[in-house]
Design a protein around this motif. Sequence first.
Motif, short mmCIF file in Angstrom:
data_model
loop_
_atom_site.label_atom_id
_atom_site.label_comp_id
_atom_site.label_asym_id
_atom_site.label_seq_id
_atom_site.Cartn_x
_atom_site.Cartn_y
_atom_site.Cartn_z
N GLY A 249 0.82 -1.21 0.00
CA GLY A 249 0.00 0.00 0.00
C GLY A 249 0.85 1.26 0.00
O GLY A 249 2.08 1.22 0.02
N GLU A 250 0.20 2.40 -0.03
CA GLU A 250 0.90 3.67 -0.07
C GLU A 250 0.82 4.34 1.30
O GLU A 250 -0.19 4.23 2.01
CB GLU A 250 0.28 4.58 -1.14
N GLY A 277 -17.44 12.89 3.92
CA GLY A 277 -18.32 13.16 5.04
C GLY A 277 -18.33 12.08 6.08
O GLY A 277 -19.28 11.96 6.86
N ALA A 278 -17.28 11.26 6.14
CA ALA A 278 -17.23 10.16 7.11
C ALA A 278 -15.79 9.89 7.47
O ALA A 278 -14.87 10.10 6.66
CB ALA A 278 -17.90 8.90 6.57
N GLN A 279 -15.60 9.41 8.68
CA GLN A 279 -14.27 9.01 9.14
C GLN A 279 -14.05 7.55 8.75
O GLN A 279 -14.78 6.66 9.20
CB GLN A 279 -14.16 9.18 10.65
N VAL A 280 -13.07 7.32 7.91
CA VAL A 280 -12.79 5.97 7.43
C VAL A 280 -11.72 5.35 8.32
O VAL A 280 -10.69 5.97 8.58
CB VAL A 280 -12.34 6.00 5.96
N ALA A 285 -9.27 1.99 4.78
CA ALA A 285 -8.66 3.12 4.07
C ALA A 285 -8.08 2.69 2.73
O ALA A 285 -8.33 3.33 1.70
CB ALA A 285 -7.58 3.75 4.95
N ASP A 286 -7.30 1.61 2.71
CA ASP A 286 -6.68 1.18 1.46
C ASP A 286 -7.73 0.78 0.43
O ASP A 286 -7.58 1.06 -0.77
CB ASP A 286 -5.73 0.00 1.72
N CYS A 291 -10.56 1.98 -4.59
CA CYS A 291 -11.80 2.11 -5.36
C CYS A 291 -11.87 3.47 -6.07
O CYS A 291 -12.20 3.55 -7.25
CB CYS A 291 -13.00 1.93 -4.42
N VAL A 292 -11.56 4.55 -5.33
CA VAL A 292 -11.61 5.89 -5.93
C VAL A 292 -10.59 6.00 -7.05
O VAL A 292 -10.89 6.53 -8.14
CB VAL A 292 -11.37 6.95 -4.84
#
Length: 803
Positions: A249-250, A277-280, A285-286, A291-292
């Motif tokens: 991962g980064e 609008g949300a705390q991930v 997170a990865d 996905c984005v």
Amino acid sequence: MNGWRRWLLPAVLATGQLALWPVGPLVGGARPAPVGVVVAVAATTVVAVALGWRVRAPYHCCAAVAVALWAGTAGTPHEALAALSVAELVALFSVAAHRRLDRALAVAGLVGVGSAVATLLGYGATGDAVGAIGLNMVSYLLATGLGHSRQRWRLGRRQAAAALATARLAQQQAAARERHRLACELHDVSAHHLTAVVVTVTAARRLSASRPDLAGQALRFAVDAAHQTTATVRQLVGVLRHDPTGYVGEPGTLDNRLAGLVAGFRELGQPVELAVGAQVTDRDADLVFGCVREALTNSVRYAPGGPVRVDIGVRTGRLLVTVVNQPGTRSAEDDVIGSGSGLAGVRERARPLGGDLTAGPTDDGGWQVRLDLPAADPAVGRRARATGPDLTDLALTMLAIALPVGVVALDWPLLQRDGPGPVLVLLALLVAHAAALPWRRRAPWLVLAATTGTALAWPLAIGVGLLPSGDVVTALLAGCLAEVVAIWTVATRTTARVSWLAVPAIALVIGLVVAIGLINDVDPGAEVDIGADGRPVPTAVTVVTAALATIVFAVLLGVGFAVVWLAGVAARHRRGRVLRGEQTAILTANAAADSVAYAARRRIAAQLDERVLPRAAEVAAVAARPPAADPVAQLDEVAAAARSALAAMRDLLVGLRSTATGDDGAPVADADDRTPQPTTVDLTALAAAYRAAGRPVTTYLPDGPDTLPVALDVCAYRLAEAALAAGDTGPAQVRVALGPEPCLYLEVRGVAAAVRDPTVAALRARAEALAGVCRVAPGGTLQVWLPYQRPVAHQEVTASVSG
């Protein structure tokens, strides 16, 4: 419980009951009533048969045992079926051990009510009947609690067996699953750079006539992107070769990573709007970032110039990531190479977390990607709150109070002689004496100290005249169940070597309390001195007698407490062996799976180094050349090099994903010749398999990043494998080293069977096929030298980028 074992306890119980009554009285010359004998034999038979089915049908077993005992008690003399009464406890234990706790408690309540009715009908509303009912109720509760504890233990063993089976299955599927996982992550962290190069260079080529300045910008962007790709691939190669976790991962927080990602796509001419609008959580997170990034990369490929909106929020307990792009404002390139596995990889990574990914067209001609994940529970990861006392502990506490009351108080004339005061004092002492038992599992030493310390309050109450002495001493001895439970807990819950000191300490304390009670228990008819307060003063004879009695009681109690402590230590060791065996097996299987996965990562790193890295470097080299007279031709070369690198990455990803799948769609071990041959890095997994089977095999492998020729790497593994499998069962060592010649040195110790013909001849032939040498050393040691040529390292291309 199958076969004869389930009938062993009923047979022993029936034999003991018949020996107690009616055989015992008959042998002694008594003549029991024939009807009573028939009833006793019939009740014993029914109980024995019912107990044989206590595992398969515990409810029916308990009902049959209860009815048989009630009927038998009504048709036989008082306490004739005393031995058979244990069957009720066994039946309740079985119900609680194999059925739900709430239902087991309901059954225990019904049995208790029936037993109380039968006792009252048989003995009337006397003190003995009331005491017997109380003791029965507590005994039923205790049997239910012990049965439930047994159920939890068996459940833990089943869960451990399931975990071991899962670990062994993961060991079998480790290589395929690791390739499948890395295919998703490699696609995420590398492919989008090359895609951006193709899109940017192609757009600059099309607009070269009207915007010639775009050619230089596109070439500079290609150099930067190619260097980023090269650095990323090199980092991946290093991670896959040296990091046992294989995390690719980064770095950075999700917000910073998303901001940088959006800024990069905006530079490509893709208008992107981001709304978080949300705390991930770190867990997601990865996956959210991947996905984005994949959705934005696809928008550049297939809808260049179209506005894109990224929304991350929580709705109804679900984390939703939505990426919607409008139709493109520029025509898409038909020859942009993609692996077709980006979104599929995100979907596969989301499913184990309880999520899913959907993608499809929108009503206005755009495209939407939606990732749906369960929102992380804030309580996850926190330490679970301590639950209340265990049912068994509550039952033991009640029994430690009820037993001395049943032994002493029922026949104690205090209530008629001195009023309710002494009775209330006795009950208060009994409650205080056992009050700490419900917390024995959490603080065994404190509970031991509390039960022993409260015993010292008994002689104090006797000394100030709140209690008489003789019967109270008997009650204290009956209340020693609290000390027994505390000693058992210390022995089973602690590993301190000084825990044995609890036995003599408690024995001396209880002996001292008994001595004080006996000193105050003066015979009213004896000659005694009267003190100033009018109370009798014990004589010297009484004191000596009490001291001797103290020693006797301390020794007797010490022996009993020592037996309890030894039994607790044995139970702790047995439980520890079971748990350690399960843990060792699971850890061994997991370690073997990790070793297999690490071997797969190293093979993938070699493929990246050989197939992808040179092509990514070529993109930078072509783009960094001095400006040519025809910039369009240079753009074409850059695009061709980028497509070549993308094709190499695509072929690698397709190869990694070409694995067989099981019934659940999960990748399993390959069933065809695509499966890589085992190499020296797989020796760790081979040694772990031998250790799991009981043979101690250790491995020592080099830490260097040298990439060995495949034939030599496989040959070394096969030589070690054959040497270990020659028939030896003792300890063995496998050592692999890389010499400066260069050559690979393999040494296998503890394989006496392998250094004898015909095994050693076959090993020499395999080594000589690669121009190697195989020798035999003393002590059953095999030594092999395999020469090889070091691969020529790829030369990194550097170029200066003009601003």
